[in-house]
Write an enzyme that holds these catalytic residues in place. Structure first.
Site, PDB file in Angstrom:
ATOM      1  N   ARG A   1       0.973  -1.230   0.038  1.00 33.80           N
ATOM      2  CA  ARG A   1      -0.044   0.071   0.049  1.00 33.80           C
ATOM      3  C   ARG A   1       0.727   1.449  -0.088  1.00 33.80           C
ATOM      4  O   ARG A   1       0.553   2.251  -0.493  1.00 33.80           O
ATOM      5  CB  ARG A   1      -1.120  -0.123   1.302  1.00 33.80           C
ATOM      6  CG  ARG A   1      -1.581   1.367   1.448  1.00 33.80           C
ATOM      7  CD  ARG A   1      -2.764   1.437   2.486  1.00 33.80           C
ATOM      8  NE  ARG A   1      -2.131   0.874   3.548  1.00 33.80           N
ATOM      9  CZ  ARG A   1      -1.356   1.879   4.598  1.00 33.80           C
ATOM     10  NH1 ARG A   1      -1.251   2.954   4.270  1.00 33.80           N
ATOM     11  NH2 ARG A   1      -1.081   1.201   5.982  1.00 33.80           N
TER      12      ARG A   1
ATOM     13  N   TYR B   1     -16.162  16.268 -17.322  1.00 33.19           N
ATOM     14  CA  TYR B   1     -16.540  14.761 -16.997  1.00 33.19           C
ATOM     15  C   TYR B   1     -17.647  14.625 -16.182  1.00 33.19           C
ATOM     16  O   TYR B   1     -17.392  15.215 -15.027  1.00 33.19           O
ATOM     17  CB  TYR B   1     -15.293  14.129 -16.970  1.00 33.19           C
ATOM     18  CG  TYR B   1     -15.570  12.645 -16.683  1.00 33.19           C
ATOM     19  CD1 TYR B   1     -16.304  11.750 -17.438  1.00 33.19           C
ATOM     20  CD2 TYR B   1     -14.952  12.033 -15.268  1.00 33.19           C
ATOM     21  CE1 TYR B   1     -16.461  10.611 -17.109  1.00 33.19           C
ATOM     22  CE2 TYR B   1     -15.445  10.743 -15.061  1.00 33.19           C
ATOM     23  CZ  TYR B   1     -16.047   9.898 -16.209  1.00 33.19           C
ATOM     24  OH  TYR B   1     -16.161   8.649 -15.612  1.00 33.19           O
TER      25      TYR B   1
ATOM     26  N   ASP C   1      -6.828  18.171 -16.695  1.00 35.09           N
ATOM     27  CA  ASP C   1      -7.212  16.692 -16.793  1.00 35.09           C
ATOM     28  C   ASP C   1      -6.594  16.619 -18.430  1.00 35.09           C
ATOM     29  O   ASP C   1      -7.317  17.201 -19.278  1.00 35.09           O
ATOM     30  CB  ASP C   1      -8.503  16.449 -16.763  1.00 35.09           C
ATOM     31  CG  ASP C   1      -8.899  14.818 -17.044  1.00 35.09           C
ATOM     32  OD1 ASP C   1      -8.237  14.461 -17.753  1.00 35.09           O
ATOM     33  OD2 ASP C   1      -9.841  14.543 -16.668  1.00 35.09           O
TER      34      ASP C   1
END
Length: 312
Positions: free
Chosen positions: A103, A155, A227
């Site tokens: 992790r 989006y 983005d």
């Protein structure tokens, strides 16, 4: 090596009590007494490679197929191995190795993050379980009372995140037509912590001027995130145009094989890298090793895929 799976030297060196090799990339061993003054100061993730002074930049179309992801592997394979493990053996009970728990860090993920960071010209890159996971981490940089400006054509997943999650956290959100600089400047103020744009936007493919918007954000002290999913680093590198953060839904053009869900954040400063590394580890949003390995495979064909998609 700038491609190294970790910027620390081998365990035999950093585990010793003697001074380590000189240089800014070396970090002393993490040795802690039973009493820790500030628990939050304990490092819980491997150092991120960065590429501010890469002495031998390679063209992106070459880099995706010739990237050396594991120069520290004792067998130095040509293809990056899959480190499908949850934990790593440590040199002793009083010192951390470069990796301890997947992790927090994994060599396969480090290779992926190193490659994407190089492609974007970033200080550091971070791989997440999805594009939305990457965007959520980006927004966790903000605090109650901050303001966000987002492009009006956005989006749907990001729109939901801003209007139904951020709003409940006390973060004010406004949607602005960022293709018109005068409209954007009229909305900017010292309270705006983040401007987030898509260019080309999804779904209307509207174009925003990254360089001009970066200049405006700098004037008001706001971060600019872009983005860049639609473009990929083959066609655009927003960090070179002044953006602070670049986001990719790696599910799409970076991977290109419709078999991996992933997201990436690339940042241009050490401070942003430190904050995002902490969030990625604390929230458990990092991409799993097998997905990282598949994404590394997909990246090998990215340049060819993007060029052919434009041709037909």
């Amino acid at each position: 090596s700038l491609d190294s799976s970790t910027s620390r030297p081998p365990a035999a060196e950093w585990a010793s009590e003697a001074g380590g090799p000189a240089g800014p990339d070396w970090t002393p061993p993490h040795t802690f007494s039973a009493l820790v003054a500030n628990y939050n100061e304990i490092p819980t993730f491997p150092e991120r490679p960065h590429f501010d002074a890469d002495p031998n930049p390679i063209h992106p179309r070459t880099l995706v197929v010739s990237f050396d992801g594991c120069p520290n592997d004792p067998y130095h394979p040509a293809a990056m191995p899959l480190y499908q493990t949850a934990t790593f053996v440590q040199p002793s009970s009083a010192a951390f190795g470069p990796y301890d728990y997947t992790r927090s860090g994994n060599p396969t993920r480090t290779a992926l993050e190193t490659l994407v960071g190089k492609l974007e010209g970033a200080h550091s890159a971070f791989a997440f379980t999805s594009g939305m996971s990457a965007l959520t981490t980006l927004l966790h940089l903000l605090k109650c009372g901050d303001e966000v400006i987002a492009c009006a054509d956005l989006y749907g997943g990001m729109h939901r995140l801003l209007t139904q999650v951020c709003d409940r956290a006390g973060i004010k959100v406004r949607f602005v037509d960022t293709t018109r600089l005068t409209k954007l400047e009229a909305e900017l103020s010292a309270n705006v912590a983040l401007v987030h744009i898509e260019t080309p936007s999804n779904p209307l493919m509207r174009i925003s001027d990254v360089r001009a918007i970066a200049a405006l954000c700098g004037r008001y002290g706001a971060l600019l995130s872009v983005d860049s999913t639609m473009m990929s680093p083959v066609l655009m590198r927003p960090l070179r145009l002044g953006a602070d953060v670049v986001m990719h839904s790696a599910t799409k053009f970076l991977n290109g094989h419709s078999d991996v869900m992933a997201g990436v954040l690339c940042v241009r400063s050490a401070e942003l890298a430190r904050r995002i590394a902490f969030l990625q580890n604390a929230e458990g949003t990092a991409l799993a090793p097998f997905d990282c390995w598949l994404l590394l495979r997909g990246l090998k064909t990215m340049a060819l895929r993007v060029e052919r998609q434009q041709q037909n």
